[in-house]
Design an enzyme around this catalytic site. Structure first.
Site: not given
Length: 318
Positions: A48, A114, A116, A232, A237, A261, A264
């Protein structure tokens, strides 16, 4: 008659080390146990980030492993469609590509499942870091999420950060802490002296610095050897660095459909902007614009600005 000159491809601006997986999302807000159809996407934190960087015009390359299966081929195709080079992605016929599933509940909450463990990317190790460095990138992007995939990926992240720093290559670190995976906070703290750009969430700051107060986070990061910090804070903001301390920039988002996302996208646009010589304020503004587009659309990268709009945004802060 003059012969054509075969020039080697230019080194990438950014190489990201991480895992990309295939995402199945229940359609129409239905729960996974009763849904009739799903939409299919490709997602992963580093991919991303690289997609956002590529959209600004940066040369971005993904370093990873995928299985020799349809999902691995889908990851490669999706990355290429996003403008991300995949020459550093190894295909492993001994392990599968990871997958995950997402459902959106009636109250808007997202639940993600997930699969994974044992994935091809979870077998990454120091040779993957060496493969990434061999391209002579300007910057390498690593995250705590990749380190948390297993001992091998953790070694890869540490080697990539240390060796890049030793060679004068900038290192960007996004902690990207995931409570469901193995803890890597101590490892990330150990990487701070090698980190040129620390892009972290305010909710992650206490793990690394014992506080989420912006001025104190910036001060402690600098004391640990970090070159530059951007903090972040989602709907609140972000804070970016100035000579007088951190400055707050409100979010640019006006509509939220899917927040996954966005961080990212912010990081990818921010880092690409800094590599292009744009100051931290302009880079943070650009990152906020990219993040606002992503949260306004389903999926991790579908909301990125189109290439023409991205060029306009970059030009406005040069």
């Amino acid at each position: 008659m003059p012969q054509p000159v075969n020039r080697a491809p230019a080194p990438p601006d950014i190489v990201g080390l991480g895992e990309a997986m295939v995402l199945f999302q229940a359609a129409g807000g239905a729960p996974l146990d009763t849904c009739a159809t799903t939409s299919v996407h490709v997602a992963g934190a580093e991919l991303n980030l690289l997609a956002a960087a590529a959209r600004t015009g940066a040369r971005a390359a993904f370093c990873s492993r995928v299985g020799a299966d349809p999902f691995g081929r889908r990851v490669l195709a999706a990355a290429a469609a996003l403008g991300v080079d995949t020459d550093l992605v190894a295909t492993d016929d001994g392990f599968p590509t990871g997958v995950f599933f997402k459902e959106v509940r009636p109250d808007g909450a997202r639940r993600v499942h997930y699969y994974r463990a044992g994935s091809a990317a979870s077998t990454m190790d120091e040779d993957d870091a060496d493969r990434a460095l061999a391209t002579s990138p300007r910057l390498v992007a690593v995250s705590g999420l990749t380190a948390a995939l297993g001992e091998g990926p953790e070694r890869a992240v540490v080697r990539l950060a240390r060796q890049a720093h030793a060679r004068g290559v900038a290192v960007a670190l996004d902690p990207n802490l995931r409570p469901g995976l193995r803890p890597v906070g101590e490892t990330l703290v150990g990487l701070l002296p090698y980190t040129a750009y620390l892009v972290l969430g305010r909710d992650e700051a206490p793990t690394l610095f014992g506080t989420d107060e912006p001025a104190e986070v910036f001060a402690r990061a600098r004391a640990a050897g970090v070159g530059e910090v951007v903090l972040k804070a989602g709907a609140d903001g972000c804070w970016y660095a100035t000579d007088d301390g951190p400055v707050h920039l409100p979010t640019a988002a006006v509509r939220v459909v899917d927040p996954v996302g966005a961080g990212d996208a912010f990081a990818g646009a921010y880092l690409a902007a800094r590599l292009a010589g744009i100051d931290p304020r302009g880079a943070a503004w650009l990152g906020s614009q990219f993040a606002a587009g992503v949260v306004a659309a389903p999926g991790d990268t579908e909301g990125l600005p189109d290439p023409d709009r991205a060029r306009e945004l970059v030009s406005s802060v040069r």
